[in-house]
Design a protein around this motif. Structure first.
Motif, PDB file in Angstrom:
ATOM      1  N   SER A  50       3.348  62.539  38.948  1.00 45.13           N
ATOM      2  CA  SER A  50       3.976  61.766  40.015  1.00 45.13           C
ATOM      3  C   SER A  50       2.908  61.034  40.822  1.00 45.13           C
ATOM      4  CB  SER A  50       4.731  62.733  40.926  1.00 45.13           C
ATOM      5  OG  SER A  50       4.937  62.148  42.192  1.00 45.13           O
ATOM      6  N   CYS A  51       3.205  59.781  41.170  1.00 44.56           N
ATOM      7  CA  CYS A  51       2.280  59.029  42.018  1.00 44.56           C
ATOM      8  C   CYS A  51       2.029  59.802  43.315  1.00 44.56           C
ATOM      9  CB  CYS A  51       2.872  57.671  42.381  1.00 44.56           C
ATOM     10  SG  CYS A  51       3.575  56.743  41.003  1.00 44.56           S
ATOM     11  N   CYS A  54      -0.879  62.285  44.339  1.00 39.15           N
ATOM     12  CA  CYS A  54      -2.120  61.789  44.942  1.00 39.15           C
ATOM     13  C   CYS A  54      -1.862  60.930  46.176  1.00 39.15           C
ATOM     14  CB  CYS A  54      -2.894  60.975  43.924  1.00 39.15           C
ATOM     15  SG  CYS A  54      -3.326  61.924  42.458  1.00 39.15           S
ATOM     16  N   HIS A  55      -0.885  60.044  46.078  1.00 36.37           N
ATOM     17  CA  HIS A  55      -0.618  59.129  47.193  1.00 36.37           C
ATOM     18  C   HIS A  55       0.468  59.713  48.082  1.00 36.37           C
ATOM     19  CE1 HIS A  55      -2.889  55.834  45.405  1.00 36.37           C
ATOM     20  NE2 HIS A  55      -2.369  56.169  44.259  1.00 36.37           N
ATOM     21  N   PRO A  90      -6.075  55.924  48.389  1.00 34.57           N
ATOM     22  CA  PRO A  90      -5.506  54.994  49.374  1.00 34.57           C
ATOM     23  C   PRO A  90      -4.064  55.322  49.739  1.00 34.57           C
ATOM     24  CG  PRO A  90      -5.895  53.890  47.263  1.00 34.57           C
ATOM     25  CD  PRO A  90      -6.458  55.260  47.155  1.00 34.57           C
ATOM     26  N   TYR A  99       0.552  42.642  47.116  1.00 38.60           N
ATOM     27  CA  TYR A  99      -0.769  43.233  46.934  1.00 38.60           C
ATOM     28  C   TYR A  99      -0.710  44.393  45.940  1.00 38.60           C
ATOM     29  CZ  TYR A  99      -5.085  45.763  47.878  1.00 38.60           C
ATOM     30  OH  TYR A  99      -6.279  46.417  47.731  1.00 38.60           O
ATOM     31  N   ARG A 112      -9.771  45.476  37.418  1.00 33.24           N
ATOM     32  CA  ARG A 112     -10.237  46.373  38.466  1.00 33.24           C
ATOM     33  C   ARG A 112     -10.444  47.740  37.839  1.00 33.24           C
ATOM     34  NH1 ARG A 112      -7.311  48.201  44.232  1.00 33.24           N
ATOM     35  NH2 ARG A 112      -8.801  49.883  44.640  1.00 33.24           N
ATOM     36  N   GLY A 114     -10.871  51.643  38.200  1.00 28.62           N
ATOM     37  CA  GLY A 114     -10.653  52.775  39.087  1.00 28.62           C
ATOM     38  C   GLY A 114     -11.060  54.047  38.376  1.00 28.62           C
ATOM     39  N   THR A 115     -10.857  55.158  39.043  1.00 30.92           N
ATOM     40  CA  THR A 115     -11.169  56.429  38.405  1.00 30.92           C
ATOM     41  C   THR A 115      -9.985  56.905  37.573  1.00 30.92           C
ATOM     42  OG1 THR A 115     -10.465  57.513  40.439  1.00 30.92           O
ATOM     43  CG2 THR A 115     -12.821  57.203  40.130  1.00 30.92           C
ATOM     44  N   VAL A 116      -8.806  56.754  38.129  1.00 33.96           N
ATOM     45  CA  VAL A 116      -7.613  57.250  37.438  1.00 33.96           C
ATOM     46  C   VAL A 116      -6.540  56.188  37.256  1.00 33.96           C
ATOM     47  CG1 VAL A 116      -7.868  59.638  38.182  1.00 33.96           C
ATOM     48  CG2 VAL A 116      -6.661  58.032  39.652  1.00 33.96           C
ATOM     49  N   MET A 117      -6.638  55.113  38.034  1.00 29.62           N
ATOM     50  CA  MET A 117      -5.509  54.190  38.098  1.00 29.62           C
ATOM     51  C   MET A 117      -5.349  53.299  36.874  1.00 29.62           C
ATOM     52  SD  MET A 117      -3.498  54.842  40.459  1.00 29.62           S
ATOM     53  CE  MET A 117      -2.466  53.422  40.112  1.00 29.62           C
ATOM     54  N   MET A 120      -2.834  54.954  34.708  1.00 28.21           N
ATOM     55  CA  MET A 120      -1.560  55.066  35.447  1.00 28.21           C
ATOM     56  C   MET A 120      -0.841  53.714  35.416  1.00 28.21           C
ATOM     57  SD  MET A 120      -1.318  58.064  36.978  1.00 28.21           S
ATOM     58  CE  MET A 120      -2.512  59.371  36.908  1.00 28.21           C
TER      59      MET A 120
HETATM   60  C1  HEC Z   1      -4.471  61.534  40.012  1.00 24.47           C
HETATM   61  C2  HEC Z   1      -4.296  60.852  41.290  1.00 24.47           C
HETATM   62  C3  HEC Z   1      -3.465  59.576  41.284  1.00 24.47           C
HETATM   63  C4  HEC Z   1      -2.218  59.369  40.756  1.00 24.47           C
HETATM   64  C5  HEC Z   1      -1.317  60.364  40.025  1.00 24.47           C
HETATM   65  C6  HEC Z   1      -1.871  57.991  41.087  1.00 24.47           C
HETATM   66  N1  HEC Z   1      -2.887  57.397  41.781  1.00 24.47           N
HETATM   67 FE1  HEC Z   1      -2.912  55.473  42.486  1.00 24.47          FE
HETATM   68  N2  HEC Z   1      -4.846  55.712  43.108  1.00 24.47           N
HETATM   69  C7  HEC Z   1      -5.571  56.875  42.992  1.00 24.47           C
HETATM   70  C8  HEC Z   1      -6.949  56.613  43.373  1.00 24.47           C
HETATM   71  C9  HEC Z   1      -8.072  57.637  43.401  1.00 24.47           C
HETATM   72  C10 HEC Z   1      -7.020  55.249  43.711  1.00 24.47           C
HETATM   73  C11 HEC Z   1      -8.277  54.443  44.077  1.00 24.47           C
HETATM   74  C12 HEC Z   1      -8.698  53.676  42.816  1.00 24.47           C
HETATM   75  C13 HEC Z   1      -9.146  54.616  41.700  1.00 24.47           C
HETATM   76  O1  HEC Z   1     -10.095  55.366  41.901  1.00 24.47           O
HETATM   77  O2  HEC Z   1      -8.547  54.576  40.595  1.00 24.47           O
HETATM   78  C14 HEC Z   1      -5.682  54.715  43.552  1.00 24.47           C
HETATM   79  C15 HEC Z   1      -5.326  53.413  43.836  1.00 24.47           C
HETATM   80  C16 HEC Z   1      -4.033  52.908  43.746  1.00 24.47           C
HETATM   81  C17 HEC Z   1      -3.620  51.577  44.156  1.00 24.47           C
HETATM   82  C18 HEC Z   1      -4.509  50.527  44.800  1.00 24.47           C
HETATM   83  C19 HEC Z   1      -4.440  50.641  46.304  1.00 24.47           C
HETATM   84  C20 HEC Z   1      -5.318  49.663  47.047  1.00 24.47           C
HETATM   85  O3  HEC Z   1      -5.332  49.704  48.275  1.00 24.47           O
HETATM   86  O4  HEC Z   1      -5.995  48.844  46.426  1.00 24.47           O
HETATM   87  C21 HEC Z   1      -2.284  51.488  43.900  1.00 24.47           C
HETATM   88  C22 HEC Z   1      -1.389  50.287  44.163  1.00 24.47           C
HETATM   89  C23 HEC Z   1      -1.861  52.735  43.301  1.00 24.47           C
HETATM   90  N3  HEC Z   1      -2.953  53.583  43.217  1.00 24.47           N
HETATM   91  C24 HEC Z   1      -0.573  53.020  42.876  1.00 24.47           C
HETATM   92  C25 HEC Z   1      -0.210  54.173  42.160  1.00 24.47           C
HETATM   93  C26 HEC Z   1       1.067  54.361  41.519  1.00 24.47           C
HETATM   94  C27 HEC Z   1       2.218  53.365  41.568  1.00 24.47           C
HETATM   95  C28 HEC Z   1       1.032  55.574  40.889  1.00 24.47           C
HETATM   96  C29 HEC Z   1       2.087  56.234  40.020  1.00 24.47           C
HETATM   97  C30 HEC Z   1       2.485  55.489  38.843  1.00 24.47           C
HETATM   98  C31 HEC Z   1      -0.280  56.144  41.155  1.00 24.47           C
HETATM   99  N4  HEC Z   1      -1.000  55.263  41.921  1.00 24.47           N
HETATM  100  C32 HEC Z   1      -0.695  57.389  40.703  1.00 24.47           C
HETATM  101  C33 HEC Z   1      -5.094  58.113  42.586  1.00 24.47           C
HETATM  102  C34 HEC Z   1      -3.894  58.325  41.928  1.00 24.47           C
END
Ligand code: HEC
Length: 140
Positions: A50-51, A54-55, A90, A99, A112, A114-117, A120
């Motif tokens: 699930s998003c 983390c978020h 974030p 955005y 771009r 990211g570490t995990v994105m 995703m």
């Molecule tokens: C395992 C943890 C994790 C999960 C699960 C996750 N994210 Fe993220 N997300 C992050 C991290 C950490 C970042 C910062 C960029 C990176 O390191 O990948 C991020 C960055 C983002 C950003 C960019 C925000 C910005 O201000 O630029 C978006 C949009 C986003 N995620 C959406 C989602 C959505 C939608 C999902 C589900 C489909 C999701 N994330 C699932 C950890 C996660």
């Protein structure tokens, strides 16, 4: 775009800027399509993982990324400034839909890094990205 803007900042400046931004409030976008918002909400919480793991969004807080982000996956370095176990993730609430869609597209294409994105975002199709973005942008 951001690299040249931040390289001149000292760590204390970065902390000050972060504190300043963390105190600002966001105004949600005007909600346009209720059913798409509902679909986005369901996607945001029901995907595996699930998003929201983390978020955070709305009143339903995501789980803090203790261990996973603080120490292991992202390495000790990034956790350093904010303390171990603090989520370096974030906050997406009230973020502009355009955005969010743009960032998800960039993650999916690899533009771009990211570490995990990257993976995703790649698992979401265009309609999923739009729906999630509209849900998040309508979340105060
Ligand atoms: C395992 C943890 C994790 C999960 C699960 C996750 N994210 Fe993220 N997300 C992050 C991290 C950490 C970042 C910062 C960029 C990176 O390191 O990948 C991020 C960055 C983002 C950003 C960019 C925000 C910005 O201000 O630029 C978006 C949009 C986003 N995620 C959406 C989602 C959505 C939608 C999902 C589900 C489909 C999701 N994330 C699932 C950890 C996660």
């Amino acid at each position: 775009m951001m690299a040249p803007n931040v390289t001149a900042l000292a760590y204390e400046d970065i902390a000050d800027v972060a504190t300043y931004f963390s105190q600002q409030t966001r105004k949600p976008d005007e909600q346009k399509d209720e059913s798409r918002v509902a679909e986005g909400q369901s996607l945001f919480y029901s995907r595996m993982p699930s998003c929201a793991v983390c978020h955070t969004a709305g009143s339903r807080r995501g789980m803090p990324m203790r261990g996973m982000m603080g120490g292991g996956m992202m390495g000790g370095g990034m956790g350093g400034m904010m303390g171990p176990g603090t989520a370096n993730v974030p906050n997406l609430e009230g973020q502009r839909a355009a955005y969010i869609v743009d960032q998800l597209n960039r993650f999916a294409s690899g533009e771009r890094q990211g570490t995990v994105m990257n993976r995703m975002a790649a698992s979401l199709d265009d309609a999923n990205r739009q729906a999630i973005a509209e849900f998040l942008s309508s979340t105060p």
